[in-house]
Design an enzyme around this catalytic site. Structure first.
Site, mmCIF file in Angstrom:
data_model
loop_
_atom_site.group_PDB
_atom_site.id
_atom_site.type_symbol
_atom_site.label_atom_id
_atom_site.label_comp_id
_atom_site.label_asym_id
_atom_site.label_seq_id
_atom_site.Cartn_x
_atom_site.Cartn_y
_atom_site.Cartn_z
ATOM 1 N N ASP A 1 2.774 2.511 -7.461
ATOM 2 C CA ASP A 1 3.936 2.036 -6.701
ATOM 3 C C ASP A 1 5.153 2.901 -7.003
ATOM 4 O O ASP A 1 5.229 3.532 -8.057
ATOM 5 C CB ASP A 1 4.273 0.591 -7.096
ATOM 6 C CG ASP A 1 3.187 -0.382 -6.669
ATOM 7 O OD1 ASP A 1 2.403 -0.032 -5.767
ATOM 8 O OD2 ASP A 1 3.141 -1.478 -7.249
HETATM 9 N N1 URA Z 1 -0.565 -2.415 -10.022
HETATM 10 C C1 URA Z 1 0.662 -2.530 -9.483
HETATM 11 O O1 URA Z 1 1.131 -3.609 -9.199
HETATM 12 N N2 URA Z 1 1.342 -1.378 -9.239
HETATM 13 C C2 URA Z 1 0.893 -0.156 -9.566
HETATM 14 O O2 URA Z 1 1.576 0.856 -9.345
HETATM 15 C C3 URA Z 1 -0.391 -0.066 -10.131
HETATM 16 C C4 URA Z 1 -1.104 -1.209 -10.356
#
Ligand code: URA
Length: 236
Positions: free
Chosen positions: A106
């Site tokens: 993310d």
């Molecule tokens: N889980 C999440 O919520 N975000 C990420 O970037 C990776 C795993």
């Protein structure tokens, strides 16, 4: 986990816009070189990284690229975006437009991100049946309890996708810090799992994918090629 193979005559007929039966004489005349060697048989297999030359003209020449990047917070795991800077903007190499991301993070997450131009390798690495572990350090707003360990191990039902998450490992490292290991990568998975406890994720940092660990010597935003040992380890 190497790149996918296909027949040389298929490649040549597409690349030279000729009929497959017209490929045979070109081969017989020794006009086609694959990785510097003349090739006679139409059934010869080539892949996306074979060098293919016809009458001295290079039809395909591509080297496989496998990179690790220390992704900073605030950068998008995408190859292009009209609004936000992407991980590709952090790379300074000519072949970067050929790359894709292996397992996104993310925008607000940081840590180990892999990039490659080898689609077969990335698909194999992310295939659920290969159970490649992804390890994250997660900082949360509220104190952790043993209930979290059990809930992560048991799996959580996500109604939107109609799936139950696969058993995950949560280790409590400090009151608000956990190490979480997943063998899958659902949309915002870790945030949603902590969401079940109404415990907001304040920081999410990936430290490993399978046998590959984030190189501690790489500052955020820096990248490097995987070493042959790292590649062998992750392919093993
Ligand atoms: N889980 C999440 O919520 N975000 C990420 O970037 C990776 C795993």
């Amino acid at each position: 986990m190497s790149s996918g193979s296909h027949r040389l005559d298929r490649f040549l007929s597409r690349s030279l816009s000729i009929n497959r039966r017209d490929v045979k004489p070109l081969l017989a005349q020794g006009r086609i070189l694959v990785d510097q060697q003349p090739v006679i048989g139409v059934e010869q297999l080539v892949d996306a990284f074979s060098q293919i030359v016809f009458d001295g003209r290079v039809l395909q020449s591509r080297l496989p690229v496998y990179l690790m990047l220390h992704k900073p917070v605030g950068i998008l795991s995408a190859t292009s975006d009209p609004q936000h800077p992407t991980v590709i903007d952090l790379l300074h190499r000519e072949d970067k437009t050929d790359l894709h991301i292996v397992g996104r993070l993310d925008r607000g997450s940081s840590g180990l991100l892999l990039l490659t131009n080898d689609g077969r390798w990335s698909r194999a690495l992310m295939a659920p049946e290969h159970n490649v572990a992804k390890v994250y350090l997660v900082t949360v707003a509220n104190p952790l309890t043993p209930d979290y360990v059990q809930a992560f191990a048991k799996g959580m039902y996500f109604g939107y996708e109609d799936i139950t998450t696969r058993p995950a490992t949560l280790e409590i490292l400090a009151a608000r810090l956990a190490r979480v290991t997943l063998v899958e990568g659902r949309y915002h998975q870790i945030k949603r799992m902590f969401g079940r406890f109404r415990n907001p994720v304040l920081g999410l940092h990936r430290i490993a994918i399978g046998t590959l660990s984030l190189d501690a010597a790489r500052a955020t935003g820096q990248s490097r090629d995987l070493t042959p040992t790292e590649l062998r380890g992750i392919q093993g």
